[in-house]
Scaffold this motif. Sequence first.
Motif, PDB file in Angstrom:
ATOM      1  N   ASN A  74       3.867  -8.789  16.493  1.00  0.00           N
ATOM      2  CA  ASN A  74       4.379  -7.824  15.528  1.00  0.00           C
ATOM      3  C   ASN A  74       3.228  -7.173  14.776  1.00  0.00           C
ATOM      4  OD1 ASN A  74       7.266  -9.816  14.449  1.00  0.00           O
ATOM      5  ND2 ASN A  74       6.924  -8.700  16.325  1.00  0.00           N
ATOM      6  N   LEU A  75       3.468  -5.941  14.382  1.00  0.00           N
ATOM      7  CA  LEU A  75       2.525  -5.198  13.556  1.00  0.00           C
ATOM      8  C   LEU A  75       3.151  -5.045  12.178  1.00  0.00           C
ATOM      9  CD1 LEU A  75       0.033  -3.327  13.090  1.00  0.00           C
ATOM     10  CD2 LEU A  75       1.464  -1.447  13.985  1.00  0.00           C
ATOM     11  N   VAL A  76       2.375  -5.325  11.154  1.00  0.00           N
ATOM     12  CA  VAL A  76       2.814  -5.078   9.781  1.00  0.00           C
ATOM     13  C   VAL A  76       1.898  -4.011   9.199  1.00  0.00           C
ATOM     14  CG1 VAL A  76       3.139  -6.038   7.461  1.00  0.00           C
ATOM     15  CG2 VAL A  76       3.742  -7.403   9.482  1.00  0.00           C
ATOM     16  N   ILE A  77       2.504  -2.921   8.749  1.00  0.00           N
ATOM     17  CA  ILE A  77       1.752  -1.831   8.125  1.00  0.00           C
ATOM     18  C   ILE A  77       2.008  -1.904   6.628  1.00  0.00           C
ATOM     19  CG2 ILE A  77       1.437   0.667   7.980  1.00  0.00           C
ATOM     20  CD1 ILE A  77       2.685   0.829  10.830  1.00  0.00           C
ATOM     21  N   VAL A  78       0.943  -2.000   5.861  1.00  0.00           N
ATOM     22  CA  VAL A  78       1.061  -1.971   4.401  1.00  0.00           C
ATOM     23  C   VAL A  78       0.547  -0.621   3.924  1.00  0.00           C
ATOM     24  CG1 VAL A  78       0.938  -4.475   4.104  1.00  0.00           C
ATOM     25  CG2 VAL A  78      -1.165  -3.155   4.052  1.00  0.00           C
ATOM     26  N   ILE A  79       1.307  -0.001   3.043  1.00  0.00           N
ATOM     27  CA  ILE A  79       0.940   1.322   2.546  1.00  0.00           C
ATOM     28  C   ILE A  79       0.786   1.238   1.036  1.00  0.00           C
ATOM     29  CG2 ILE A  79       1.541   3.772   2.459  1.00  0.00           C
ATOM     30  CD1 ILE A  79       3.417   3.309   4.826  1.00  0.00           C
ATOM     31  N   THR A  80      -0.324   1.750   0.535  1.00  0.00           N
ATOM     32  CA  THR A  80      -0.590   1.707  -0.904  1.00  0.00           C
ATOM     33  C   THR A  80      -1.574   2.806  -1.283  1.00  0.00           C
ATOM     34  OG1 THR A  80      -1.617   0.404  -2.680  1.00  0.00           O
ATOM     35  CG2 THR A  80      -2.292  -0.115  -0.450  1.00  0.00           C
ATOM     36  N   GLN A  81      -1.322   3.441  -2.402  1.00  0.00           N
ATOM     37  CA  GLN A  81      -2.254   4.442  -2.912  1.00  0.00           C
ATOM     38  C   GLN A  81      -3.489   3.744  -3.450  1.00  0.00           C
ATOM     39  OE1 GLN A  81      -4.603   6.655  -5.181  1.00  0.00           O
ATOM     40  NE2 GLN A  81      -3.345   5.315  -6.404  1.00  0.00           N
ATOM     41  N   SER A  82      -3.288   2.792  -4.327  1.00  0.00           N
ATOM     42  CA  SER A  82      -4.405   2.179  -5.050  1.00  0.00           C
ATOM     43  C   SER A  82      -5.195   1.179  -4.221  1.00  0.00           C
ATOM     44  CB  SER A  82      -3.886   1.460  -6.299  1.00  0.00           C
ATOM     45  OG  SER A  82      -3.109   0.335  -5.912  1.00  0.00           O
ATOM     46  N   GLY A  83      -4.517   0.543  -3.269  1.00  0.00           N
ATOM     47  CA  GLY A  83      -5.164  -0.534  -2.517  1.00  0.00           C
ATOM     48  C   GLY A  83      -5.205  -1.835  -3.296  1.00  0.00           C
ATOM     49  N   GLU A  84      -4.540  -1.869  -4.446  1.00  0.00           N
ATOM     50  CA  GLU A  84      -4.561  -3.043  -5.322  1.00  0.00           C
ATOM     51  C   GLU A  84      -3.169  -3.509  -5.713  1.00  0.00           C
ATOM     52  OE1 GLU A  84      -7.284  -4.639  -5.949  1.00  0.00           O
ATOM     53  OE2 GLU A  84      -8.781  -3.144  -5.363  1.00  0.00           O
ATOM     54  N   THR A  85      -2.113  -2.888  -5.201  1.00  0.00           N
ATOM     55  CA  THR A  85      -0.744  -3.226  -5.587  1.00  0.00           C
ATOM     56  C   THR A  85      -0.483  -4.708  -5.312  1.00  0.00           C
ATOM     57  OG1 THR A  85      -0.132  -0.981  -4.934  1.00  0.00           O
ATOM     58  CG2 THR A  85       1.664  -2.551  -5.351  1.00  0.00           C
ATOM     59  N   ALA A  86      -0.173  -5.462  -6.355  1.00  0.00           N
ATOM     60  CA  ALA A  86      -0.066  -6.929  -6.245  1.00  0.00           C
ATOM     61  C   ALA A  86       0.981  -7.358  -5.221  1.00  0.00           C
ATOM     62  CB  ALA A  86       0.241  -7.535  -7.610  1.00  0.00           C
ATOM     63  N   ASP A  87       2.164  -6.765  -5.260  1.00  0.00           N
ATOM     64  CA  ASP A  87       3.213  -7.148  -4.309  1.00  0.00           C
ATOM     65  C   ASP A  87       2.819  -6.813  -2.876  1.00  0.00           C
ATOM     66  OD1 ASP A  87       5.072  -8.296  -6.092  1.00  0.00           O
ATOM     67  OD2 ASP A  87       5.904  -6.336  -6.603  1.00  0.00           O
ATOM     68  N   THR A  88       2.173  -5.684  -2.683  1.00  0.00           N
ATOM     69  CA  THR A  88       1.750  -5.283  -1.337  1.00  0.00           C
ATOM     70  C   THR A  88       0.655  -6.212  -0.829  1.00  0.00           C
ATOM     71  OG1 THR A  88       2.341  -3.001  -1.885  1.00  0.00           O
ATOM     72  CG2 THR A  88       0.961  -3.334   0.068  1.00  0.00           C
ATOM     73  N   LEU A  89      -0.253  -6.598  -1.695  1.00  0.00           N
ATOM     74  CA  LEU A  89      -1.302  -7.538  -1.321  1.00  0.00           C
ATOM     75  C   LEU A  89      -0.697  -8.891  -0.938  1.00  0.00           C
ATOM     76  CD1 LEU A  89      -4.336  -8.074  -1.011  1.00  0.00           C
ATOM     77  CD2 LEU A  89      -4.418  -8.623  -3.447  1.00  0.00           C
ATOM     78  N   ALA A  90       0.287  -9.351  -1.697  1.00  0.00           N
ATOM     79  CA  ALA A  90       0.948 -10.628  -1.377  1.00  0.00           C
ATOM     80  C   ALA A  90       1.691 -10.521  -0.044  1.00  0.00           C
ATOM     81  CB  ALA A  90       1.907 -11.015  -2.498  1.00  0.00           C
TER      82      ALA A  90
END
Length: 183
Positions: A55-71
């Motif tokens: 599987n591929l997981v793509i994470v999208i974020t403007q800041s690159g620091e979003t806590a939930d996205t990082l988790a």
Amino acid sequence: HNVLRSRKIFITACGTSYHAALVGEYMLEQYCRIPVEVEYASEFRYRDPIIEDDNLVIVITQSGETADTLAALREAKRKGATVMGIVNVVGSSIPRETHGGTYIHAGPEIGVASTKDFTSQVTALTLLTLMIARTKAMSAEEGRKIVKEMKKLPDKVEKALQTDNLVAKIAEEFKDKRNFLYL
């Protein structure tokens, strides 16, 4: 794992990036014929998603620091997925922890909604879709047609921005209204 051979794709993000992910879901499923799930990063990290090593997981974020996205990124890696990032801020935490990805270079975002980032994120997802689709069923001609239309986007945006007078007229009409119903 090879991104081009992913059997399932998860896209996770927050805020405006989540809405770009929804556009990406439609494109990837339509052109690549790969099942895609889009989920808020805050939900992704807590729901114990079924992720496999193909599987591929793509994470999208403007800041690159979003806590939930990082988790969510860390959870996906822990479960063996390949993780790709679509990020605006160079050198931020999230791209350092992904297996790969792209910077969108949209520049600083002044307000919300995050229009430059949204447009750039959708563009990155479109290019990813083209890359995967061309290894599957998309013809070179169809791929060229989509790229040709993408090249017209700056002119179309310019034309849309020329509607300032119309927008100002509508804003004047509604500026003092207290309630709106959005459908």
